[in-house]
Design a protein around this motif. Structure first.
Motif, PDB file in Angstrom:
ATOM      1  N   PRO A 199       0.820  -1.220   0.000  1.00 12.31           N
ATOM      2  CA  PRO A 199       0.000   0.000   0.000  1.00 12.31           C
ATOM      3  C   PRO A 199       0.854   1.271   0.000  1.00 12.31           C
ATOM      4  N   LYS A 200       0.330   2.314  -0.634  1.00  8.32           N
ATOM      5  CA  LYS A 200       0.937   3.637  -0.563  1.00  8.32           C
ATOM      6  C   LYS A 200       0.211   4.437   0.518  1.00  8.32           C
ATOM      7  N   VAL A 201       0.989   5.053   1.384  1.00 13.30           N
ATOM      8  CA  VAL A 201       0.422   5.706   2.573  1.00 13.30           C
ATOM      9  C   VAL A 201       0.264   7.196   2.327  1.00 13.30           C
ATOM     10  N   SER A 202      -0.880   7.738   2.688  1.00 12.68           N
ATOM     11  CA  SER A 202      -1.091   9.191   2.736  1.00 12.68           C
ATOM     12  C   SER A 202      -1.909   9.507   3.974  1.00 12.68           C
ATOM     13  N   LEU A 203      -1.671  10.695   4.513  1.00 10.95           N
ATOM     14  CA  LEU A 203      -2.305  11.071   5.782  1.00 10.95           C
ATOM     15  C   LEU A 203      -2.995  12.415   5.685  1.00 10.95           C
ATOM     16  N   LYS A 204      -4.065  12.526   6.415  1.00 11.55           N
ATOM     17  CA  LYS A 204      -4.713  13.817   6.623  1.00 11.55           C
ATOM     18  C   LYS A 204      -5.096  13.905   8.089  1.00 11.55           C
ATOM     19  N   LEU A 205      -4.580  14.937   8.760  1.00 12.26           N
ATOM     20  CA  LEU A 205      -4.936  15.141  10.157  1.00 12.26           C
ATOM     21  C   LEU A 205      -6.222  15.954  10.235  1.00 12.26           C
ATOM     22  N   LEU A 206      -7.077  15.558  11.131  1.00  9.32           N
ATOM     23  CA  LEU A 206      -8.356  16.233  11.330  1.00  9.32           C
ATOM     24  C   LEU A 206      -8.296  16.979  12.652  1.00  9.32           C
ATOM     25  N   PRO A 207      -8.071  18.308  12.633  1.00 12.41           N
ATOM     26  CA  PRO A 207      -7.855  19.074  13.868  1.00 12.41           C
ATOM     27  C   PRO A 207      -8.949  18.839  14.897  1.00 12.41           C
ATOM     28  N   GLY A 208      -8.515  18.570  16.109  1.00 17.30           N
ATOM     29  CA  GLY A 208      -9.454  18.371  17.192  1.00 17.30           C
ATOM     30  C   GLY A 208     -10.262  17.099  17.103  1.00 17.30           C
ATOM     31  N   PHE A 209      -9.909  16.199  16.185  1.00 21.71           N
ATOM     32  CA  PHE A 209     -10.729  15.001  16.016  1.00 21.71           C
ATOM     33  C   PHE A 209      -9.892  13.731  15.866  1.00 21.71           C
ATOM     34  N   GLY A 210      -9.066  13.642  14.867  1.00 22.92           N
ATOM     35  CA  GLY A 210      -8.317  12.420  14.651  1.00 22.92           C
ATOM     36  C   GLY A 210      -7.453  12.481  13.422  1.00 22.92           C
ATOM     37  N   VAL A 211      -7.210  11.299  12.860  1.00 22.99           N
ATOM     38  CA  VAL A 211      -6.347  11.172  11.696  1.00 22.99           C
ATOM     39  C   VAL A 211      -7.027  10.287  10.669  1.00 22.99           C
ATOM     40  N   GLN A 212      -6.981  10.716   9.428  1.00 25.11           N
ATOM     41  CA  GLN A 212      -7.465   9.872   8.335  1.00 25.11           C
ATOM     42  C   GLN A 212      -6.246   9.327   7.612  1.00 25.11           C
ATOM     43  N   LEU A 213      -6.082   8.037   7.643  1.00 28.68           N
ATOM     44  CA  LEU A 213      -4.936   7.370   7.036  1.00 28.68           C
ATOM     45  C   LEU A 213      -5.411   6.598   5.821  1.00 28.68           C
ATOM     46  N   SER A 214      -4.806   6.850   4.672  1.00 29.61           N
ATOM     47  CA  SER A 214      -5.203   6.179   3.437  1.00 29.61           C
ATOM     48  C   SER A 214      -4.062   5.321   2.931  1.00 29.61           C
ATOM     49  N   LEU A 215      -4.389   4.057   2.668  1.00 30.71           N
ATOM     50  CA  LEU A 215      -3.427   3.128   2.089  1.00 30.71           C
ATOM     51  C   LEU A 215      -3.998   2.631   0.768  1.00 30.71           C
ATOM     52  N   HIS A 216      -3.293   2.891  -0.326  1.00 26.04           N
ATOM     53  CA  HIS A 216      -3.751   2.495  -1.651  1.00 26.04           C
ATOM     54  C   HIS A 216      -3.145   1.145  -2.008  1.00 26.04           C
ATOM     55  N   THR A 217      -3.979   0.160  -2.351  1.00 25.88           N
ATOM     56  CA  THR A 217      -3.469  -1.181  -2.607  1.00 25.88           C
ATOM     57  C   THR A 217      -4.271  -1.864  -3.710  1.00 25.88           C
ATOM     58  N   LYS A 218      -3.700  -2.965  -4.221  1.00 22.64           N
ATOM     59  CA  LYS A 218      -4.371  -3.807  -5.215  1.00 22.64           C
ATOM     60  C   LYS A 218      -4.275  -5.256  -4.767  1.00 22.64           C
ATOM     61  N   VAL A 219      -5.296  -6.036  -5.149  1.00 26.00           N
ATOM     62  CA  VAL A 219      -5.334  -7.466  -4.863  1.00 26.00           C
ATOM     63  C   VAL A 219      -5.218  -8.217  -6.179  1.00 26.00           C
ATOM     64  N   GLY A 220      -4.300  -9.163  -6.225  1.00 20.79           N
ATOM     65  CA  GLY A 220      -4.129  -9.980  -7.417  1.00 20.79           C
ATOM     66  C   GLY A 220      -4.735 -11.364  -7.220  1.00 20.79           C
ATOM     67  N   LEU A 221      -5.527 -11.853  -8.211  1.00 17.18           N
ATOM     68  CA  LEU A 221      -6.190 -13.157  -8.128  1.00 17.18           C
ATOM     69  C   LEU A 221      -5.753 -14.017  -9.305  1.00 17.18           C
ATOM     70  N   HIS A 222      -5.439 -15.273  -9.011  1.00 19.96           N
ATOM     71  CA  HIS A 222      -5.034 -16.215 -10.049  1.00 19.96           C
ATOM     72  C   HIS A 222      -5.964 -17.432 -10.013  1.00 19.96           C
ATOM     73  N   GLY A 223      -6.235 -18.011 -11.167  1.00 18.38           N
ATOM     74  CA  GLY A 223      -7.029 -19.230 -11.243  1.00 18.38           C
ATOM     75  C   GLY A 223      -7.045 -19.773 -12.657  1.00 18.38           C
TER      76      GLY A 223
END
Length: 472
Positions: A99-123
């Motif tokens: 995942p690629k990490v990005s953050l946004k702080l929410l003043p007086g509340f918390g943190v929004q953490l974003s992880l960008h990812t992909k799932v690979g399926l084989h069959g």
């Protein structure tokens, strides 16, 4: 659009203080970039992705097909609606993109953490041959703040859901009806497979938060225990931690030295930088421990000074002959320095000054006999402190700026002590200051916060504190 893994860390409902540190604690302001970097590094170097992928492959012998979730007796095999998927076999999750990490702080509340990812399926596809798919995933999680048994902040997962993004067919053939079945299957399966990764990430964050609470040894002097004074506070750019340093002697007694008379005015933090504010209290405590342990005392004999620094009655007679009485020239001298009060430390306007009150007994020195007292001085040593940070501590190197003395008593005649100050300064520089610098090798400990390294930090001495600032 790439999927996002959103994590709300509820770290308090108040905003950081407005530039004043009311207590004597250490203030840490950790930039959002540092939190994102710490999580990214943990994902790269840790076993989180491998563990999750291992769990997926061990519990799923195929998401589709006769033995999978949609086959006969499978999870979604009701009424034969999805019987067509028996044409697909062995579809498994075999890849999980970092995942690629990005953050946004929410003043007086918390943190929004974003992880960008992909799932690979084989069959295997319905017409035979390898079937490869890639799916973008958006996992949203809500996390509440609790308190662990150790008294550390701990993040607890309250809710987790997934949103499936774009699905790409990388190889093989998949008719539209089957493609829709795969999509519906992933909607059902991914929450149970990927939400456990949120717990793993929380474990990393909680471990990093827990490092704030640590016991740092001060050599033979004692130790400093860092604890959180309050819950973390959040602005739009950084997380603020009020860290309380508890100093203990070797015996385990808590040391309490005078606090600054007024709050510390902390300078503003620039974007993409992190700060640690080291209070005057820690400096005063370290020097206080040195004094109570007797580490500031010394007996200076001729063996401790170079030959170009005179330490005989002959040299003393050239400065204050009246102080010698009837002692013959050529005898060696002993300077016995005792520090009976804690040194005072001044941090102000770019300078760190250490003032050491010392009682100096000057005696004639007989290596195999009993020293004979000549006179006693009350002196004040004023030393400049050069400060340099490392990864774990703030190092001090002292140099003598001046020495002033008054005559406390004399066993012969009174004399003008100012005639001795230059000579005493030379002796102190070569024999006493090096000893102090060795004893100060313990340094001023820095709290460990998210593994931020302050070795190359910019250093600013303000009133009653030192501010270390490092670029994220």
């Amino acid at each position: 659009m790439l999927g996002m893994w959103s994590l709300l860390l509820l770290w308090g409902l108040a905003t950081p203080c407005q530039g004043l540190l009311e207590k004597v604690g250490t203030l840490a302001r950790i930039d959002k970039d540092e939190l994102g970097k710490a999580i990214q590094n943990s994902l790269v170097g840790g076993p989180i992705l491998q563990n999750v992928l291992g769990t997926v492959t061990s519990v799923n012998q195929g998401l589709l097909g006769s033995g999978g979730l949609l086959g006969g007796g499978g999870l979604l095999s009701y009424g034969g609606v999805f019987g067509v998927v028996e044409e697909i076999s062995g579809l498994k999750i075999e890849e999980l993109t970092l995942p690629k990490v990005s953050l946004k702080l929410l003043p007086g509340f918390g943190v929004q953490l974003s992880l960008h990812t992909k799932v690979g399926l084989h069959g295997s596809g319905p017409l035979g041959g390898l079937l490869q798919l890639a799916a973008e995933v958006n996992v949203s999680s809500r996390v509440a703040l609790g308190v662990s048994s150790r008294g550390t902040p701990i993040l607890v997962l309250k809710r987790c859901s997934t949103l499936l993004g774009h699905i790409s067919l990388l190889s093989g053939l998949l008719p539209p009806p089957l493609f829709g079945v795969v999509e519906q299957t992933l909607f059902k399966v991914l929450p149970g497979l990927l939400c456990p990764m949120v717990d793993s990430v929380l474990g990393v964050v909680n471990e990093l938060l827990g490092t704030v609470l640590s016991l740092v040894p001060l050599g033979a002097l004692g130790s400093v225990e860092f604890t959180l004074a309050t819950l973390p506070l959040i602005s739009n750019q950084y997380i603020e931690l009020d860290i309380n340093p508890i100093v203990k002697s070797v015996a385990g007694d808590v040391i309490d030295f005078p606090k600054p008379p007024k709050p510390i005015k902390v300078p503003p933090k620039e974007d993409h930088t992190s700060q640690v504010v080291v209070p005057l209290y820690l400096f005063s405590t370290v020097f206080g421990l040195l004094q109570t342990n007797g580490a500031l005392d010394i007996d200076i004999t001729p063996e401790l000074v170079p030959s170009n620094v005179p330490l005989t009655t002959t040299d003393l007679a050239a400065l204050v002959p009246e102080a010698l009485g009837k002692l013959p020239p050529g005898q060696q001298l002993l300077l016995s320095m005792r520090v009976k009060e804690a040194p005072s430390v001044t941090l102000q306007k770019g300078k760190a000054i250490i003032s050491i009150p010392a009682n100096i007994h000057v005696l004639s020195y007989h290596p195999k006999g009993t020293p004979e007292a000549l006179f006693e001085l009350n002196a004040v040593l004023t030393l400049n402190a050069q400060l340099a940070p490392s990864a774990t501590k703030l190092h001090l190197s002292l140099s003598l700026e001046r020495l002033s003395a008054k005559l406390a008593s004399s066993f012969s005649h009174a004399f003008d002590v100012t005639r001795l100050e230059e000579w005493l300064s030379d002796v102190v520089r070569v024999a006493y200051v090096p000893k102090l610098n060795v004893d100060l090798d313990v340094g001023i400990p820095l709290p460990k916060v998210l593994n931020v390294n302050f070795a190359n930090a910019a250093l600013e001495i303000i009133e009653n504190a030192v501010v270390l600032t490092v670029a994220s």
